[in-house]
Design an enzyme around this catalytic site. Structure first.
Site, PDB file in Angstrom:
ATOM      1  N   HIS A   1      13.608   6.016   9.519  1.00 24.72           N
ATOM      2  CA  HIS A   1      12.293   6.281   8.916  1.00 24.72           C
ATOM      3  C   HIS A   1      12.455   6.233   7.404  1.00 24.72           C
ATOM      4  CE1 HIS A   1      10.617   7.161  12.734  1.00 24.72           C
ATOM      5  NE2 HIS A   1      11.680   7.902  12.990  1.00 24.72           N
TER       6      HIS A   1
ATOM      7  N   ARG B   1       0.858  -1.194   0.000  1.00 21.88           N
ATOM      8  CA  ARG B   1       0.000   0.000   0.000  1.00 21.88           C
ATOM      9  C   ARG B   1       0.893   1.242   0.000  1.00 21.88           C
ATOM     10  NH1 ARG B   1      -3.828  -2.745   3.229  1.00 21.88           N
ATOM     11  NH2 ARG B   1      -4.573  -4.296   1.779  1.00 21.88           N
TER      12      ARG B   1
ATOM     13  N   ASN C   1      12.717   1.060  13.440  1.00 22.18           N
ATOM     14  CA  ASN C   1      11.729   1.954  12.835  1.00 22.18           C
ATOM     15  C   ASN C   1      10.468   1.777  13.670  1.00 22.18           C
ATOM     16  OD1 ASN C   1       9.829   3.367  11.440  1.00 22.18           O
ATOM     17  ND2 ASN C   1      10.365   2.551   9.426  1.00 22.18           N
TER      18      ASN C   1
ATOM     19  N   TYR D   1       6.113   4.994   0.670  1.00 24.08           N
ATOM     20  CA  TYR D   1       7.029   4.032   1.298  1.00 24.08           C
ATOM     21  C   TYR D   1       7.766   3.130   0.305  1.00 24.08           C
ATOM     22  CZ  TYR D   1       4.545   5.585   5.448  1.00 24.08           C
ATOM     23  OH  TYR D   1       4.008   6.367   6.441  1.00 24.08           O
TER      24      TYR D   1
HETATM   25  O1  CA2 Z   1       8.687   6.856   7.399  1.00 28.04           O
HETATM   26  C1  CA2 Z   1       8.614   5.934   8.233  1.00 28.04           C
HETATM   27  O2  CA2 Z   1       9.318   4.934   8.187  1.00 28.04           O
HETATM   28  C2  CA2 Z   1       7.571   6.019   9.359  1.00 28.04           C
HETATM   29  O3  CA2 Z   1       8.176   5.505  10.538  1.00 28.04           O
HETATM   30  C3  CA2 Z   1       6.419   5.153   8.904  1.00 28.04           C
HETATM   31  C4  CA2 Z   1       5.219   5.200   9.860  1.00 28.04           C
HETATM   32  C5  CA2 Z   1       4.824   6.630  10.187  1.00 28.04           C
HETATM   33  O4  CA2 Z   1       3.813   6.628  11.185  1.00 28.04           O
HETATM   34  C6  CA2 Z   1       6.013   7.442  10.684  1.00 28.04           C
HETATM   35  O5  CA2 Z   1       5.581   8.762  10.921  1.00 28.04           O
HETATM   36  C7  CA2 Z   1       7.128   7.441   9.648  1.00 28.04           C
HETATM   37  C8  CA2 Z   1       4.021   4.491   9.218  1.00 28.04           C
HETATM   38  C9  CA2 Z   1       4.296   3.070   8.867  1.00 28.04           C
HETATM   39  C10 CA2 Z   1       3.150   2.584   8.038  1.00 28.04           C
HETATM   40  O6  CA2 Z   1       3.660   1.772   7.019  1.00 28.04           O
HETATM   41  C11 CA2 Z   1       2.902   1.562   5.915  1.00 28.04           C
HETATM   42  C12 CA2 Z   1       3.540   1.017   4.838  1.00 28.04           C
HETATM   43  C13 CA2 Z   1       2.853   0.786   3.680  1.00 28.04           C
HETATM   44  C14 CA2 Z   1       1.507   1.090   3.613  1.00 28.04           C
HETATM   45  C15 CA2 Z   1       0.858   1.619   4.702  1.00 28.04           C
HETATM   46  C16 CA2 Z   1       1.551   1.850   5.866  1.00 28.04           C
END
Ligand code: CA2
Length: 147
Positions: free
Chosen positions: A100, A18, A74, A23
């Site tokens: 991150h 997603r 992370n 990401y």
């Molecule tokens: O940028 C990053 O690695 C974060 O740690 C990712 C977190 C976010 O809350 C931080 O602020 C920054 C979110 C992880 C969610 O991962 C997903 C990956 C793919 C699709 C949906 C969510």
């Protein structure tokens, strides 16, 4: 073989499935394989975990006390909320690098503060999933005895 723990917080199991515009396309399994390859270059093993539950991440940090050369973490959304993860990391002596995937400073202001950064020896943000490999290299260089 000494171990580097790589810990991942909530929703990172969705990586590559997603929101690729934020990401990227690599899955968490791809990230794990990359981490293992880089760690092995330096004779290290990897314990790689992901959880949507805060207490599991805390338990893995406690487990790392026993045998880890360092932690790459992370914490995902727990970055911005969890004093409990900060407390667990504060009780862990070897190097900790916070990663991150996205550049949290370019995003919403609630992502600009990190509890974990109060403890981390280094923070990598916005370098995509490559950030994990760089974090492992940094753990290795921080733990290598001077030549
Ligand atoms: O940028 C990053 O690695 C974060 O740690 C990712 C977190 C976010 O809350 C931080 O602020 C920054 C979110 C992880 C969610 O991962 C997903 C990956 C793919 C699709 C949906 C969510």
């Amino acid at each position: 073989m000494s171990l580097i723990y790589v810990l991942n917080g909530p929703n990172l199991n969705l990586l590559g499935k997603r929101q690729p515009h934020i990401y990227g396309h690599e899955t968490l399994a791809d990230v794990e394989a990359d981490c293992r390859r880089v760690a092995l270059e330096f004779g290290h093993g990897i314990r790689f975990h992901q959880s949507n539950r805060e207490y599991e991440i805390i338990d893995w940090i406690h487990e790392a006390h026993e045998d880890a050369a360092g932690i790459v973490i992370n914490p995902a959304a727990f970055t911005h909320t969890s004093v409990a993860i900060l407390d667990a990391l504060n009780a862990f002596a070897p190097p900790v690098i916070e990663v991150h995937i996205s550049n949290v400073h370019k995003r919403e202001s609630f992502r600009h503060h990190s509890f974990v950064s109060h403890r981390a020896d280094g923070v990598i943000a916005g370098l995509g999933t490559e950030g994990y490999q760089l974090a492992i290299r940094r753990i290795v260089s921080l733990t290598k005895p001077p030549a």
